[in-house]
Design a protein around this motif. Structure first.
Motif, mmCIF file in Angstrom:
data_model
loop_
_atom_site.group_PDB
_atom_site.id
_atom_site.type_symbol
_atom_site.label_atom_id
_atom_site.label_comp_id
_atom_site.label_asym_id
_atom_site.label_seq_id
_atom_site.Cartn_x
_atom_site.Cartn_y
_atom_site.Cartn_z
ATOM 1 N N LEU A 261 -7.021 8.425 9.883
ATOM 2 C CA LEU A 261 -6.854 6.901 9.697
ATOM 3 C C LEU A 261 -7.676 6.295 8.764
ATOM 4 O O LEU A 261 -7.457 5.465 8.076
ATOM 5 N N ARG A 265 -6.444 4.272 5.268
ATOM 6 C CA ARG A 265 -7.199 3.171 5.001
ATOM 7 C C ARG A 265 -7.560 3.078 3.566
ATOM 8 O O ARG A 265 -7.180 2.108 2.580
ATOM 9 N N ARG A 266 -8.407 3.886 3.248
ATOM 10 C CA ARG A 266 -9.103 3.955 1.968
ATOM 11 C C ARG A 266 -8.002 3.902 0.731
ATOM 12 O O ARG A 266 -8.015 3.363 -0.251
ATOM 13 N N LEU A 268 -4.947 3.202 1.090
ATOM 14 C CA LEU A 268 -4.234 1.876 1.084
ATOM 15 C C LEU A 268 -4.984 1.041 0.402
ATOM 16 O O LEU A 268 -4.392 0.214 -0.388
ATOM 17 N N GLU A 269 -6.184 0.760 0.509
ATOM 18 C CA GLU A 269 -6.798 -0.125 -0.075
ATOM 19 C C GLU A 269 -6.794 0.089 -1.719
ATOM 20 O O GLU A 269 -6.878 -0.816 -2.307
ATOM 21 N N MET A 299 -6.330 -0.506 12.649
ATOM 22 C CA MET A 299 -7.173 -0.112 11.558
ATOM 23 C C MET A 299 -6.507 -0.146 10.268
ATOM 24 O O MET A 299 -7.378 -0.140 9.291
ATOM 25 N N LEU A 300 -5.149 -0.063 9.995
ATOM 26 C CA LEU A 300 -4.480 -0.002 8.891
ATOM 27 C C LEU A 300 -3.795 -1.412 8.662
ATOM 28 O O LEU A 300 -3.559 -1.594 7.258
ATOM 29 N N ALA A 303 -4.784 -3.259 5.381
ATOM 30 C CA ALA A 303 -4.447 -2.665 4.175
ATOM 31 C C ALA A 303 -2.970 -2.437 3.966
ATOM 32 O O ALA A 303 -2.696 -1.940 2.770
#
Ligand code: AMP
Ligand code: MG
Length: 367
Positions: A261, A265-266, A268-269, A299-300, A303
């Motif tokens: 996850l 997220r990274r 997506l960012e 968490m996501l 983003a």
């Protein structure tokens, strides 16, 4: 091709009335292309003996002509005109799985079908679908019905009539709307050669189910996956994508879900920073653990412009049913960059991950 009017016939999925299927059946007999529900996904049907009708299926889908079509029949009495009497092991599979999501590749009788159906091969893939609408329609049409999935080539297969119309409205004569398809993934395609049953495509019937039904002495060779050598971060795709949303999809695998996850997220960012709209695909936590699911989505959330939740890790049949709808939802959200976690590969999970890998065209990151 010119726009044509696409009829929509709504029918009761469990008890379709013959009069509700009459126009569609007449259309098939006339050589029209008509989509209909099966227990796997919606198919785009045409009279398998009629080359013009079959050609129209390839045109509507934009499908390469070297990719053969599966022929659907209503009952086993239709088999003898298409193929020689089946071997013992093949008969056992028919007894065990027909009607159902198993396609058997068999030697084709010369001249029984349009050569476009078999793409020039000496074999034909045949199945009896386990859906009252599909079987009533095929029986009423009175012909073997060639039916690939009713989507534009390369797109996720349709599991609802609305998906069919989204891809093919104006390009086909009609769609029989019988509500959502059952399994949600295509049939398992198998071929017996000697004493080995080759799984050409994993699907609704699992490897374990095949092994249980076969006589001793016949071994099952599971589908060979695309090379995994390309499984490096953001590797350029394999030759082609299939079942794919419009945006680019990357699968992130790893034993530690928190790490998966965090990586998602990274990514997506970074996509956001490039100015792309973003999406994430999550499978529900096993056992419906609500807190874990909310935490993962949380968490996501900051983003991802769109998060699609697909069934549950604890009930992969629900994930199979929802996968293609989830992939299509990224198009509605206009997501250009999509990350997906994986699901377990046991049972139908093998077929889910097979489709997801193809949708990702080789973009698989293993942490
Ligand atoms: P679809 O058109 O999406 O329903 O997919 C049909 C699948 O069945 C494709 O993967 C085809 O390559 C496979 N198939 C159909 N007929 C044959 C055949 N005669 N031999 C091998 N594979 C086949
Ligand atoms: Mg298809």
């Amino acid at each position: 091709m010119g726009e044509m009017h696409t009829n929509i016939w709504r029918v009761d999925a469990e008890h379709p009335m013959p009069e509700d299927l009459q126009e569609a059946a007449e259309g098939l007999r006339r050589g029209d292309t008509i989509a209909f529900p099966t227990e796997t996904v919606y198919g785009l049907g045409a009279d398998a003996r009629n080359t013009e009708a079959v050609a129209a299926v390839f045109t509507a889908k934009g499908r390469p002509s070297d990719n053969p079509l599966i022929v659907h029949i209503a009952d086993r009495s239709q088999l003898s005109e298409l193929t020689a009497p089946p071997e013992e092991a093949v008969s056992r599979l028919m007894d065990a799985f027909w009607p159902g999501p198993l396609t058997l590749v068999l030697p084709v009788r010369q001249g029984a079908l349009s050569p476009l159906v078999t793409a020039g091969l000496p074999t034909v893939g045949i199945r009896i679908p386990d859906h009252p609408v599909a079987r009533s329609l095929i029986a009423a049409a009175g012909c073997p019905v060639a039916a690939p999935s009713a989507n534009r080539s390369g797109r996720p297969s349709p599991t609802e009539a609305a998906h069919v119309l989204g891809d093919l409205a104006g390009r086909i004569a009609g769609v029989v709307d019988g509500g959502p398809a059952g399994v949600g993934l295509e049939s398992t395609v198998v071929e017996l050669r000697g004493d080995t049953l080759y799984v050409l495509r994993p699907g609704g019937v699992t490897g374990a189910e095949l092994r249980r039904a076969l006589p001793a002495g016949v071994r099952v060779q599971d589908a060979v996956e695309a090379p995994t050598a390309t499984e490096t971060p953001r590797a350029p795709g394999m030759k082609y994508a299939h079942y794919a949303p419009r945006g680019s999809l990357t699968i992130v695998l790893g034993a530690d879900r928190a790490a998966v996850l965090a990586y998602m997220r990274r990514e997506l960012e970074m996509a956001r920073a490039r100015g792309e709209r973003t999406g994430a695909l999550l499978f529900g936590a096993a056992g419906g653990r609500q807190a874990a699911e909310e935490q993962a989505a949380g968490m996501l959330a900051a983003a991802a412009d769109h998060i699609a939740r697909c069934g549950s890790q604890g009930d992969l049949s629900s994930a199979a049913r929802e996968l293609y709808g989830a992939l299509r939802s990224f198009d509605e959200a206009e997501a250009a960059f999509i990350v997906a976690e994986g699901c377990g590969e046991e049972g139908i999970g093998a077929a889910i991950m097979n489709r997801l890998r193809k949708a990702a065209a080789g973009r698989v990151v293993t942490l």
